[in-house]
Design a protein around this motif. Structure first.
Motif, short mmCIF file in Angstrom:
data_model
loop_
_atom_site.label_atom_id
_atom_site.label_comp_id
_atom_site.label_asym_id
_atom_site.label_seq_id
_atom_site.Cartn_x
_atom_site.Cartn_y
_atom_site.Cartn_z
N LEU A 1 -3.51 6.74 -0.95
CA LEU A 1 -4.20 5.45 -0.80
C LEU A 1 -3.44 4.34 -1.49
N ASP A 2 -2.84 4.63 -2.63
CA ASP A 2 -2.03 3.64 -3.32
C ASP A 2 -0.79 3.29 -2.50
N VAL A 3 -0.21 4.28 -1.86
CA VAL A 3 0.95 4.03 -0.99
C VAL A 3 0.54 3.14 0.19
N ILE A 4 -0.62 3.39 0.77
CA ILE A 4 -1.07 2.55 1.88
C ILE A 4 -1.29 1.11 1.42
N LEU A 5 -1.82 0.93 0.22
CA LEU A 5 -2.00 -0.42 -0.31
C LEU A 5 -0.66 -1.11 -0.52
N ILE A 6 0.33 -0.38 -0.99
CA ILE A 6 1.67 -0.95 -1.18
C ILE A 6 2.31 -1.29 0.17
N SER B 1 3.47 -4.95 1.35
CA SER B 1 4.85 -5.16 1.81
C SER B 1 4.87 -5.68 3.24
N GLY B 2 4.01 -5.14 4.08
CA GLY B 2 3.93 -5.61 5.46
C GLY B 2 3.53 -7.08 5.54
N LEU B 3 2.56 -7.48 4.73
CA LEU B 3 2.18 -8.90 4.72
C LEU B 3 3.32 -9.78 4.22
N THR B 4 4.07 -9.29 3.25
CA THR B 4 5.19 -10.06 2.73
C THR B 4 6.28 -10.23 3.79
N VAL B 5 6.58 -9.16 4.51
CA VAL B 5 7.57 -9.24 5.59
C VAL B 5 7.07 -10.18 6.70
N MET C 1 5.04 -12.70 6.37
CA MET C 1 5.16 -14.09 5.90
C MET C 1 6.61 -14.56 5.96
N ALA C 2 7.56 -13.68 5.67
CA ALA C 2 8.97 -14.06 5.75
C ALA C 2 9.39 -14.32 7.19
N LEU C 3 8.87 -13.50 8.11
CA LEU C 3 9.22 -13.71 9.52
C LEU C 3 8.66 -15.03 10.06
N ASN C 4 7.44 -15.36 9.66
CA ASN C 4 6.79 -16.56 10.17
C ASN C 4 7.01 -17.79 9.29
N GLU C 5 7.74 -17.61 8.20
CA GLU C 5 8.11 -18.70 7.29
C GLU C 5 6.90 -19.47 6.78
N HIS C 6 5.90 -18.73 6.27
CA HIS C 6 4.74 -19.34 5.63
C HIS C 6 4.29 -18.45 4.49
N THR C 7 3.37 -18.98 3.69
CA THR C 7 2.87 -18.21 2.54
C THR C 7 1.34 -18.20 2.53
N HIS C 8 0.73 -18.08 3.69
CA HIS C 8 -0.73 -18.13 3.78
C HIS C 8 -1.41 -16.93 3.13
N PHE C 9 -0.75 -15.78 3.09
CA PHE C 9 -1.38 -14.56 2.61
C PHE C 9 -0.92 -14.13 1.21
N ILE C 10 -0.32 -15.05 0.47
CA ILE C 10 0.22 -14.67 -0.83
C ILE C 10 -0.88 -14.26 -1.80
N VAL C 11 -2.05 -14.88 -1.70
CA VAL C 11 -3.17 -14.52 -2.57
C VAL C 11 -3.64 -13.10 -2.25
N VAL C 12 -3.63 -12.73 -0.98
CA VAL C 12 -4.03 -11.38 -0.58
C VAL C 12 -3.04 -10.36 -1.13
N VAL C 13 -1.76 -10.67 -1.08
CA VAL C 13 -0.73 -9.76 -1.60
C VAL C 13 -0.88 -9.58 -3.11
N VAL C 14 -1.11 -10.67 -3.82
CA VAL C 14 -1.28 -10.58 -5.27
C VAL C 14 -2.54 -9.80 -5.62
N ALA D 1 -4.06 -7.50 -3.76
CA ALA D 1 -3.85 -6.09 -3.41
C ALA D 1 -2.96 -5.41 -4.45
N SER D 2 -1.96 -6.11 -4.94
CA SER D 2 -1.09 -5.54 -5.97
C SER D 2 -1.86 -5.30 -7.27
N LEU D 3 -2.71 -6.24 -7.63
CA LEU D 3 -3.51 -6.09 -8.84
C LEU D 3 -4.50 -4.93 -8.71
N ILE D 4 -5.15 -4.82 -7.56
CA ILE D 4 -6.08 -3.71 -7.32
C ILE D 4 -5.33 -2.38 -7.36
#
Length: 106
Positions: A39-44, A48-52, A54-67, A69-72
Motif C-alpha cells: 500500500l505504501d508503494v502504491i501511494l508512492i 510519482s505519477g502525479l508529479t510526472v 504535472m511535468a508533462l502538462n507544465e502545471h503545478t495544480h496537484f502539488i498539494v495532493v502530492v505533498v 500523499a507523501s506526508l500520509i
C-alpha cells in the motif's frame, strides 16, 4: 512528440507496471506487513505519477495532493514500523534460565 513527452509517457508506463506489481502483492500477501508495504508503494507510485503528469502538462495544480500523499505515506510507514518493532519485543518469550547441575544429576 518531444523527448520530454516520450520520457514522461515511458515513466508513466513503468509506474503503472509497478502499481500492478504492488496490487498483486496486496492480493496475494502472504503477511499483513507485505500488504502494508505494498500500500505504501502504491501511494508512492500515485505521487510519482502525479508529479510526472504535472511535468508533462507544465502545471503545478496537484502539488498539494502530492505533498499530502507523501506526508500520509511517511506517517503510516513510521507508525507501522513502530508497532511492528514493539509487537516483536512484546511477543518474545524470555528464555528459561539454565540451572547448574547439582551433585547427583547428569
Amino acid at each position: 512528440m518531444s523527448v520530454m513527452a516520450l520520457a514522461g509517457w515511458i515513466s508513466l508506463a513503468f509506474l503503472a507496471f509497478g502499481a500492478l506489481g504492488a496490487l498483486y502483492r496486496i492480493i496475494r500477501g502472504p503477511a499483513l506487513l507485505d500488504r502494508a508495504i505494498a500500500l505504501d508503494v502504491i501511494l508512492i507510485v500515485f505521487s510519482s505519477g502525479l508529479t510526472v503528469w504535472m511535468a508533462l502538462n507544465e502545471h503545478t495544480h496537484f502539488i498539494v495532493v502530492v505533498v499530502a500523499a507523501s506526508l500520509i505515506g511517511f506517517l503510516s510507514s513510521t507508525t507501522l514500523a513502530r508497532f511492528t518493532v514493539e509487537g516483536a519485543h512484546a511477543n518474545q518469550s524470555e528464555p528459561e534460565p539454565q540451572h547448574a547441575p547439582t551433585g547427583g544429576e547428569l
